[in-house]
Design an enzyme around this catalytic site. Structure first.
Site, PDB file in Angstrom:
ATOM      1  CG  HIS A 157      46.499  36.508  34.989  1.00  0.00           C
ATOM      2  ND1 HIS A 157      47.473  36.875  35.903  1.00  0.00           N
ATOM      3  CD2 HIS A 157      46.008  37.661  34.472  1.00  0.00           C
ATOM      4  CE1 HIS A 157      47.578  38.195  35.918  1.00  0.00           C
ATOM      5  NE2 HIS A 157      46.687  38.697  35.070  1.00  0.00           N
ATOM      6  CB  CYS A 173      44.119  40.620  34.207  1.00  0.00           C
ATOM      7  SG  CYS A 173      44.468  40.625  32.432  1.00  0.00           S
TER       8      CYS A 173
END
Length: 197
Positions: A157, A173
């Site tokens: 992301h 992440c």
């Protein structure tokens, strides 16, 4: 008072410096590009961050649906499109600690522009003061775009906090600059292969 000899030396110095800058401009522009260009024989191709360009073959059997390689140690994300004619290299943020790091093969299962965010149960346990939910917008920790992986809670992301890129700063992440995740988002599909090493 300067004499003609000194003026001549200063003029030559100025002209040679200007010529060097003009001649170097294409090389500087090429260094800052994330687009792959084949290296000149005997020259190692590097981007502005000095990441090494890689070939997909040691990591994937094919590039069907595209392929993403996330290298935790070099903090770089490599992308090849379906026929390997497009190659991109991006700097990333990576998990803060080894116990937050997951390695192995997964794939993109969903793409979201303007993602919302909610902390995982483990994040909430570590940080009870965190909000339960943040909608899309400038305060969202997932940035402008997110690629959801088949592993629960794991994403590639964007980030609003650009200081995180190039660091061990995430909760698991892989983070990219917003302009880079926007570009990667447009290139990928559901089913794009992902390998974290």
């Amino acid at each position: 008072m300067t004499d003609n000899k000194t003026r001549g030396v200063n003029r030559r110095f100025f002209l040679s410096g200007t010529a060097a800058t003009v001649l170097a401009a294409p090389a500087i522009a090429q260094q800052n590009s994330t687009e792959y260009r084949a290296p000149v024989q005997g020259q190692t191709r590097r981007n502005a961050s000095s990441f090494r360009t890689l070939d997909w073959r040691p990591y994937f059997e094919n590039t069907t649906n595209g392929a993403i390689l996330c290298d935790i140690s070099s903090r770089a994300l490599h992308y090849w499109n379906d026929d390997a004619s497009v190659y991109k290299l991006y700097p990333t943020s990576v998990p803060q600690t080894d116990d937050l790091t997951r390695k192995g093969r997964t794939e993109v299962i969903r793409k979201v522009e303007g993602p919302s965010w909610a902390p995982t149960p483990a994040m909430k346990e570590r940080n009870p003061e965190w909000p339960d939910f943040i909608g899309p917008g400038p305060d969202n920790p997932l940035g402008t775009h997110a690629l959801y992986l088949s592993w629960q809670f794991y994403r590639i992301h964007g980030t609003q906090d650009t200081r995180k890129i190039g660091r061990r700063s995430s909760n698991g992440c892989i983070g990219l600059y917003n302009e880079h995740i926007q570009e990667l988002y447009a290139l990928t599909t559901t089913g794009t292969q992902v390998l974290l090493i």
